[in-house]
Design a protein around this motif. Structure first.
Motif, PDB file in Angstrom:
ATOM      1  N   GLU A 106       0.836  -1.203   0.000  1.00 12.92           N
ATOM      2  CA  GLU A 106       0.000   0.000   0.000  1.00 12.92           C
ATOM      3  C   GLU A 106       0.868   1.249   0.000  1.00 12.92           C
ATOM      4  OE1 GLU A 106      -2.222   0.353   3.636  1.00 12.92           O
ATOM      5  OE2 GLU A 106      -0.599  -0.555   4.801  1.00 12.92           O
ATOM      6  N   TYR A 107       0.272   2.342  -0.462  1.00 13.58           N
ATOM      7  CA  TYR A 107       0.938   3.640  -0.391  1.00 13.58           C
ATOM      8  C   TYR A 107       0.802   4.204   1.022  1.00 13.58           C
ATOM      9  CZ  TYR A 107       1.663   3.871  -5.426  1.00 13.58           C
ATOM     10  OH  TYR A 107       2.090   3.622  -6.721  1.00 13.58           O
ATOM     11  N   VAL A 108       1.898   4.799   1.496  1.00 15.13           N
ATOM     12  CA  VAL A 108       1.902   5.396   2.835  1.00 15.13           C
ATOM     13  C   VAL A 108       2.454   6.814   2.727  1.00 15.13           C
ATOM     14  CG1 VAL A 108       2.147   3.200   4.059  1.00 15.13           C
ATOM     15  CG2 VAL A 108       4.197   4.430   3.320  1.00 15.13           C
ATOM     16  N   ASP A 109       2.061   7.623   3.697  1.00  8.73           N
ATOM     17  CA  ASP A 109       2.536   9.015   3.719  1.00  8.73           C
ATOM     18  C   ASP A 109       3.975   9.125   4.203  1.00  8.73           C
ATOM     19  OD1 ASP A 109       0.034   9.895   2.836  1.00  8.73           O
ATOM     20  OD2 ASP A 109      -0.731  10.090   4.904  1.00  8.73           O
TER      21      ASP A 109
ATOM     22  N   ASP B 167       8.514  10.476  -5.054  1.00  2.00           N
ATOM     23  CA  ASP B 167       7.404  11.382  -4.753  1.00  2.00           C
ATOM     24  C   ASP B 167       6.269  10.666  -4.041  1.00  2.00           C
ATOM     25  OD1 ASP B 167       8.490  13.780  -6.182  1.00  2.00           O
ATOM     26  OD2 ASP B 167       8.321  12.446  -7.900  1.00  2.00           O
ATOM     27  N   ALA B 168       6.193   9.356  -4.191  1.00  2.00           N
ATOM     28  CA  ALA B 168       5.217   8.535  -3.471  1.00  2.00           C
ATOM     29  C   ALA B 168       5.952   7.316  -2.930  1.00  2.00           C
ATOM     30  CB  ALA B 168       4.066   8.131  -4.382  1.00  2.00           C
ATOM     31  N   ILE B 169       5.441   6.766  -1.816  1.00  2.00           N
ATOM     32  CA  ILE B 169       6.115   5.652  -1.151  1.00  2.00           C
ATOM     33  C   ILE B 169       5.173   4.454  -1.102  1.00  2.00           C
ATOM     34  CG2 ILE B 169       7.219   4.839   0.962  1.00  2.00           C
ATOM     35  CD1 ILE B 169       7.851   7.775   1.596  1.00  2.00           C
ATOM     36  N   LEU B 170       5.617   3.354  -1.701  1.00  7.09           N
ATOM     37  CA  LEU B 170       4.848   2.116  -1.689  1.00  7.09           C
ATOM     38  C   LEU B 170       5.479   1.173  -0.667  1.00  7.09           C
ATOM     39  CD1 LEU B 170       2.433   0.790  -3.174  1.00  7.09           C
ATOM     40  CD2 LEU B 170       4.090  -0.177  -4.801  1.00  7.09           C
ATOM     41  N   ARG B 171       4.710   0.835   0.356  1.00  6.34           N
ATOM     42  CA  ARG B 171       5.215  -0.028   1.425  1.00  6.34           C
ATOM     43  C   ARG B 171       4.868  -1.479   1.114  1.00  6.34           C
ATOM     44  NH1 ARG B 171       3.519  -2.179   6.534  1.00  6.34           N
ATOM     45  NH2 ARG B 171       5.163  -2.051   8.129  1.00  6.34           N
ATOM     46  N   VAL B 172       5.887  -2.351   1.141  1.00 10.01           N
ATOM     47  CA  VAL B 172       5.700  -3.776   0.889  1.00 10.01           C
ATOM     48  C   VAL B 172       5.964  -4.521   2.186  1.00 10.01           C
ATOM     49  CG1 VAL B 172       6.444  -5.774  -0.451  1.00 10.01           C
ATOM     50  CG2 VAL B 172       6.449  -3.491  -1.505  1.00 10.01           C
ATOM     51  N   SER B 173       4.937  -5.189   2.711  1.00  5.13           N
ATOM     52  CA  SER B 173       5.067  -5.973   3.929  1.00  5.13           C
ATOM     53  C   SER B 173       4.741  -7.426   3.601  1.00  5.13           C
ATOM     54  CB  SER B 173       4.127  -5.450   5.014  1.00  5.13           C
ATOM     55  OG  SER B 173       4.230  -6.218   6.186  1.00  5.13           O
ATOM     56  N   LEU B 174       5.769  -8.286   3.646  1.00  3.61           N
ATOM     57  CA  LEU B 174       5.576  -9.709   3.352  1.00  3.61           C
ATOM     58  C   LEU B 174       5.348 -10.451   4.653  1.00  3.61           C
ATOM     59  CD1 LEU B 174       8.443 -10.207   0.737  1.00  3.61           C
ATOM     60  CD2 LEU B 174       6.054  -9.585   0.325  1.00  3.61           C
ATOM     61  N   SER B 175       4.271 -11.195   4.726  1.00  2.00           N
ATOM     62  CA  SER B 175       3.931 -11.943   5.939  1.00  2.00           C
ATOM     63  C   SER B 175       4.261 -13.418   5.759  1.00  2.00           C
ATOM     64  CB  SER B 175       2.446 -11.762   6.270  1.00  2.00           C
ATOM     65  OG  SER B 175       1.641 -12.104   5.140  1.00  2.00           O
ATOM     66  N   GLY B 176       4.345 -14.120   6.903  1.00  2.02           N
ATOM     67  CA  GLY B 176       4.706 -15.530   6.869  1.00  2.02           C
ATOM     68  C   GLY B 176       6.187 -15.747   6.657  1.00  2.02           C
TER      69      GLY B 176
ATOM     70  N   ILE C  13       9.233   1.089  -1.699  1.00  3.17           N
ATOM     71  CA  ILE C  13       9.510   1.399  -3.101  1.00  3.17           C
ATOM     72  C   ILE C  13       9.198   2.876  -3.324  1.00  3.17           C
ATOM     73  CG2 ILE C  13       8.920   0.906  -5.503  1.00  3.17           C
ATOM     74  CD1 ILE C  13       8.072  -1.896  -4.618  1.00  3.17           C
ATOM     75  N   GLY C  14      10.213   3.643  -3.713  1.00  2.00           N
ATOM     76  CA  GLY C  14      10.007   5.046  -4.046  1.00  2.00           C
ATOM     77  C   GLY C  14       9.508   5.179  -5.473  1.00  2.00           C
ATOM     78  N   VAL C  15       8.348   5.827  -5.657  1.00  5.72           N
ATOM     79  CA  VAL C  15       7.697   5.935  -6.955  1.00  5.72           C
ATOM     80  C   VAL C  15       7.807   7.370  -7.456  1.00  5.72           C
ATOM     81  CG1 VAL C  15       5.522   5.640  -8.212  1.00  5.72           C
ATOM     82  CG2 VAL C  15       6.137   4.045  -6.379  1.00  5.72           C
ATOM     83  N   ASP C  16       8.100   7.523  -8.721  1.00  7.33           N
ATOM     84  CA  ASP C  16       8.286   8.840  -9.320  1.00  7.33           C
ATOM     85  C   ASP C  16       6.957   9.532  -9.595  1.00  7.33           C
ATOM     86  OD1 ASP C  16       9.786  10.948 -10.423  1.00  7.33           O
ATOM     87  OD2 ASP C  16       9.555  10.145 -12.442  1.00  7.33           O
ATOM     88  N   ASP C  17       6.969  10.856  -9.440  1.00  4.12           N
ATOM     89  CA  ASP C  17       5.855  11.763  -9.751  1.00  4.12           C
ATOM     90  C   ASP C  17       4.698  11.666  -8.762  1.00  4.12           C
ATOM     91  OD1 ASP C  17       7.108  12.948 -11.878  1.00  4.12           O
ATOM     92  OD2 ASP C  17       6.231  11.616 -13.377  1.00  4.12           O
ATOM     93  N   ALA C  18       3.981  10.549  -8.755  1.00  7.84           N
ATOM     94  CA  ALA C  18       2.792  10.434  -7.901  1.00  7.84           C
ATOM     95  C   ALA C  18       2.447   8.957  -7.744  1.00  7.84           C
ATOM     96  CB  ALA C  18       1.615  11.199  -8.515  1.00  7.84           C
ATOM     97  N   GLU C  19       1.411   8.673  -6.954  1.00  8.80           N
ATOM     98  CA  GLU C  19       0.964   7.300  -6.787  1.00  8.80           C
ATOM     99  C   GLU C  19       0.502   6.744  -8.132  1.00  8.80           C
ATOM    100  OE1 GLU C  19      -2.014   7.101  -3.780  1.00  8.80           O
ATOM    101  OE2 GLU C  19      -0.682   7.794  -2.172  1.00  8.80           O
TER     102      GLU C  19
END
Length: 232
Positions: A136-139, A155-164, A206-212
């Protein structure tokens, strides 16, 4: 003796003296020098012949490039996965095999594809279960547990949380030791910051360019991989 006889006697004496001096000089210079001269030995490994230079032996190996390092792996998988969603809402999946499956992230790879950038998390370990995730995207990027901020270029941050997932002690494999990955040639992904395992979860940003941008997440097996694609 008359004058003529005296002159003849003097000439004979002079010639005899010259002959004696010549014989003495020849014995002092010519004979011993020639008899003491010996040949100079020639080594069979002499470099006199330029065609047998020692450096010529390694030229074939240099030209073939056998010792050149192999290029590092990238996320070249071509599986299309599910369709991209029309929004940027979180993507989730539940893990399976809890308590009997222990997986660790062993590598993180990234590559540009037609229309999207792909990030691949390689996993290995024990058990027949599968990892889950919440992407998910986080602030703000922050570490689990401490809450400390994490700097991510984008410009946007995508958080990757792997479970298990599990510690290397439980999974039996070495965890990915990288930190920041700054890919070249990607359009959407500017940077990937891998953190660590904490209480059953492994986190990366994951740092994403420009926007979500829309993204999709899916699982590949044999070997086990979690794929995150971010649209251009």
């Amino acid at each position: 003796m008359g004058r003529a006889g005296h002159r003849t006697a003097l000439m004979v004496a002079a010639c005899a003296a010259l002959l004696l001096a010549g014989c003495t000089g020849a014995q002092g210079t010519g004979g011993p020098e020639l008899s003491n001269t010996s040949p100079v030995p020639v080594s069979p490994d002499s470099d006199a012949d330029p065609t047998t230079s020692p450096s010529s032996g390694g030229s074939d190996e240099d030209e073939d490039g056998d010792d050149a390092p192999e290029p590092s792996a990238s996320a070249t998988e071509t599986e299309s996965g599910p369709a991209f969603p029309a929004d940027t809402k979180p993507d989730t999946a539940e893990p399976s095999g809890e308590g009997e499956t222990f997986l660790s992230v062993t590598d993180v790879r990234v590559a540009a594809h037609d229309g999207y950038d792909r990030v691949v998390f390689d996993l290995d370990g024990t058990g027949s279960g599968k990892p889950g995730w919440r992407v998910e995207y986080v602030d703000r990027a922050s570490d689990d547990g401490s809450g400390a901020g994490v700097e991510v270029d984008g410009d946007a941050i995508l958080r990757v949380s792997l479970s298990g997932t599990a510690t290397p002690m439980d999974s039996g494999v070495e965890e990915f030791s990288g930190d920041r990955i700054e890919p070249a040639g990607t359009e959407s992904v500017e940077e990937i910051v891998y953190r660590y395992w904490f209480e059953g979860y492994t986190t990366a940003f994951i740092g994403v360019d420009d926007a979500e941008r829309p993204f999709r997440v899916f699982l590949l097996e044999d070997p086990m991989r979690v794929v995150v694609d971010v649209r251009h």
